[in-house]
Design a protein around this motif. Structure first.
Motif, PDB file in Angstrom:
ATOM      1  N   HIS A  80       0.844  -1.201   0.000  1.00 12.80           N
ATOM      2  CA  HIS A  80       0.000   0.000   0.000  1.00 12.80           C
ATOM      3  C   HIS A  80       0.879   1.250   0.000  1.00 12.80           C
ATOM      4  O   HIS A  80       0.616   2.208  -0.747  1.00 12.80           O
ATOM      5  CB  HIS A  80      -0.923  -0.020   1.216  1.00 12.80           C
ATOM      6  N   TYR A  81       1.913   1.247   0.816  1.00 15.79           N
ATOM      7  CA  TYR A  81       2.837   2.374   0.879  1.00 15.79           C
ATOM      8  C   TYR A  81       3.495   2.602  -0.485  1.00 15.79           C
ATOM      9  O   TYR A  81       3.599   3.744  -0.946  1.00 15.79           O
ATOM     10  CB  TYR A  81       3.899   2.120   1.949  1.00 15.79           C
ATOM     11  N   LEU A  82       3.962   1.520  -1.114  1.00 14.71           N
ATOM     12  CA  LEU A  82       4.608   1.655  -2.418  1.00 14.71           C
ATOM     13  C   LEU A  82       3.643   2.196  -3.465  1.00 14.71           C
ATOM     14  O   LEU A  82       4.028   3.027  -4.311  1.00 14.71           O
ATOM     15  CB  LEU A  82       5.196   0.318  -2.866  1.00 14.71           C
ATOM     16  N   ASN A  83       2.382   1.738  -3.421  1.00 15.28           N
ATOM     17  CA  ASN A  83       1.373   2.254  -4.352  1.00 15.28           C
ATOM     18  C   ASN A  83       1.140   3.750  -4.132  1.00 15.28           C
ATOM     19  O   ASN A  83       1.081   4.525  -5.094  1.00 15.28           O
ATOM     20  CB  ASN A  83       0.066   1.488  -4.209  1.00 15.28           C
ATOM     21  N   ILE A  84       1.019   4.144  -2.874  1.00 14.14           N
ATOM     22  CA  ILE A  84       0.802   5.553  -2.545  1.00 14.14           C
ATOM     23  C   ILE A  84       2.027   6.375  -2.952  1.00 14.14           C
ATOM     24  O   ILE A  84       1.899   7.479  -3.497  1.00 14.14           O
ATOM     25  CB  ILE A  84       0.514   5.734  -1.035  1.00 14.14           C
ATOM     26  N   GLU A  85       3.212   5.829  -2.708  1.00 16.56           N
ATOM     27  CA  GLU A  85       4.442   6.536  -3.081  1.00 16.56           C
ATOM     28  C   GLU A  85       4.526   6.729  -4.602  1.00 16.56           C
ATOM     29  O   GLU A  85       4.907   7.800  -5.078  1.00 16.56           O
ATOM     30  CB  GLU A  85       5.657   5.757  -2.574  1.00 16.56           C
ATOM     31  N   ALA A  86       4.155   5.699  -5.361  1.00 17.57           N
ATOM     32  CA  ALA A  86       4.170   5.814  -6.825  1.00 17.57           C
ATOM     33  C   ALA A  86       3.146   6.851  -7.282  1.00 17.57           C
ATOM     34  O   ALA A  86       3.442   7.686  -8.155  1.00 17.57           O
ATOM     35  CB  ALA A  86       3.871   4.458  -7.460  1.00 17.57           C
ATOM     36  N   GLU A  87       1.960   6.805  -6.697  1.00 21.81           N
ATOM     37  CA  GLU A  87       0.931   7.784  -7.055  1.00 21.81           C
ATOM     38  C   GLU A  87       1.382   9.199  -6.686  1.00 21.81           C
ATOM     39  O   GLU A  87       1.194  10.142  -7.457  1.00 21.81           O
ATOM     40  CB  GLU A  87      -0.372   7.448  -6.333  1.00 21.81           C
ATOM     41  N   ASN A  88       2.014   9.325  -5.538  1.00 23.57           N
ATOM     42  CA  ASN A  88       2.529  10.623  -5.099  1.00 23.57           C
ATOM     43  C   ASN A  88       3.600  11.130  -6.062  1.00 23.57           C
ATOM     44  O   ASN A  88       3.646  12.323  -6.393  1.00 23.57           O
ATOM     45  CB  ASN A  88       3.084  10.509  -3.679  1.00 23.57           C
ATOM     46  N   SER A  89       4.444  10.233  -6.536  1.00 23.85           N
ATOM     47  CA  SER A  89       5.479  10.611  -7.497  1.00 23.85           C
ATOM     48  C   SER A  89       4.861  11.119  -8.793  1.00 23.85           C
ATOM     49  O   SER A  89       5.308  12.126  -9.350  1.00 23.85           O
ATOM     50  CB  SER A  89       6.381   9.406  -7.764  1.00 23.85           C
ATOM     51  N   VAL A  90       3.829  10.431  -9.257  1.00 23.94           N
ATOM     52  CA  VAL A  90       3.131  10.862 -10.477  1.00 23.94           C
ATOM     53  C   VAL A  90       2.498  12.231 -10.257  1.00 23.94           C
ATOM     54  O   VAL A  90       2.613  13.127 -11.105  1.00 23.94           O
ATOM     55  CB  VAL A  90       2.069   9.820 -10.900  1.00 23.94           C
ATOM     56  N   LEU A  91       1.865  12.401  -9.108  1.00 27.56           N
ATOM     57  CA  LEU A  91       1.222  13.687  -8.818  1.00 27.56           C
ATOM     58  C   LEU A  91       2.251  14.813  -8.718  1.00 27.56           C
ATOM     59  O   LEU A  91       1.994  15.935  -9.180  1.00 27.56           O
ATOM     60  CB  LEU A  91       0.397  13.593  -7.535  1.00 27.56           C
ATOM     61  N   ARG A  92       3.403  14.524  -8.143  1.00 25.61           N
ATOM     62  CA  ARG A  92       4.458  15.540  -8.075  1.00 25.61           C
ATOM     63  C   ARG A  92       4.945  15.916  -9.474  1.00 25.61           C
ATOM     64  O   ARG A  92       5.163  17.100  -9.777  1.00 25.61           O
ATOM     65  CB  ARG A  92       5.635  15.034  -7.251  1.00 25.61           C
ATOM     66  N   ALA A  93       5.135  14.903 -10.311  1.00 23.81           N
ATOM     67  CA  ALA A  93       5.572  15.179 -11.684  1.00 23.81           C
ATOM     68  C   ALA A  93       4.516  15.998 -12.421  1.00 23.81           C
ATOM     69  O   ALA A  93       4.848  16.951 -13.143  1.00 23.81           O
ATOM     70  CB  ALA A  93       5.857  13.872 -12.422  1.00 23.81           C
ATOM     71  N   GLN A  94       3.248  15.629 -12.250  1.00 17.99           N
ATOM     72  CA  GLN A  94       2.174  16.395 -12.883  1.00 17.99           C
ATOM     73  C   GLN A  94       2.141  17.822 -12.358  1.00 17.99           C
ATOM     74  O   GLN A  94       1.958  18.776 -13.120  1.00 17.99           O
ATOM     75  CB  GLN A  94       0.820  15.713 -12.648  1.00 17.99           C
ATOM     76  N   PHE A  95       2.312  17.976 -11.058  1.00 18.39           N
ATOM     77  CA  PHE A  95       2.332  19.313 -10.457  1.00 18.39           C
ATOM     78  C   PHE A  95       3.471  20.148 -11.040  1.00 18.39           C
ATOM     79  O   PHE A  95       3.277  21.314 -11.401  1.00 18.39           O
ATOM     80  CB  PHE A  95       2.472  19.211  -8.935  1.00 18.39           C
ATOM     81  N   ASN A  96       4.648  19.559 -11.134  1.00 16.72           N
ATOM     82  CA  ASN A  96       5.791  20.276 -11.694  1.00 16.72           C
ATOM     83  C   ASN A  96       5.534  20.666 -13.150  1.00 16.72           C
ATOM     84  O   ASN A  96       5.825  21.789 -13.572  1.00 16.72           O
ATOM     85  CB  ASN A  96       7.076  19.455 -11.581  1.00 16.72           C
TER      86      ASN A  96
END
Length: 160
Positions: A80-96
């Motif tokens: 679950h943590y890894l899934n959330i971390e991957a989603e967070n990474s995608v969201l950060r990239a999208q935000f940038n």
């Protein structure tokens, strides 16, 4: 008298030997009783030892079960943590990416508002609507004709 003393000494021997036999029988009886008591004590000790061993085996099985449950829970939590971390990474990239595009659009609007048409102010002010989302077509400088329209984007525009 000699004969009476001989007789009396014979009867004393009989009494002594009877008394010794009784004493020996009593000692044998006590010995058997002690042996039976020791056997019973050893049997109880073996039973206590077996019960303790059974309790320890049950406790070990219970601890193994709890350990497996904890490991399973940790694996689920880690996934679950890894899934959330991957989603967070995608969201950060999208935000940038969106921040960069927004900055680019702000620069374009600022350029257009400062009178980029030879110092002649046409009176038209270019703005980005509040609900603006960013589109790939705006990255093309020739797409400036679309600045007055709302810009739409979706999460699918990013290919990761």
């Amino acid at each position: 008298m000699a004969s009476s003393s001989g007789t009396s000494s014979g009867s004393t021997l009989l009494q002594n030997s009877g008394s010794e036999e009784d004493l020996q029988a009593l000692m044998d009886q006590r010995k058997r009783k002690r042996m039976i008591s020791n056997r019973e004590s050893a049997r109880r000790s073996r039973m206590r030892k077996q019960k303790h061993l059974d309790d320890l085996m049950a406790q070990a099985a219970q601890l193994r079960k709890e350990n497996n449950q904890i490991i399973t829970s940790m694996n689920v939590t880690t996934q679950h943590y890894l899934n959330i971390e991957a989603e967070n990474s995608v969201l950060r990239a999208q935000f940038n990416e969106l921040s960069n595009r927004l900055q680019y659009l702000v620069e374009i609007v600022s350029f257009l508002n400062t009178g980029s048409n030879g110092g002649v102010d046409s009176g038209e002010i270019w703005t980005i609507p509040e609900t603006t989302a960013i589109s790939d077509s705006l990255m093309n400088p020739l797409g400036l004709l679309y600045l007055s329209q709302p810009i739409m984007a979706s999460p699918d525009i990013f290919q990761y």
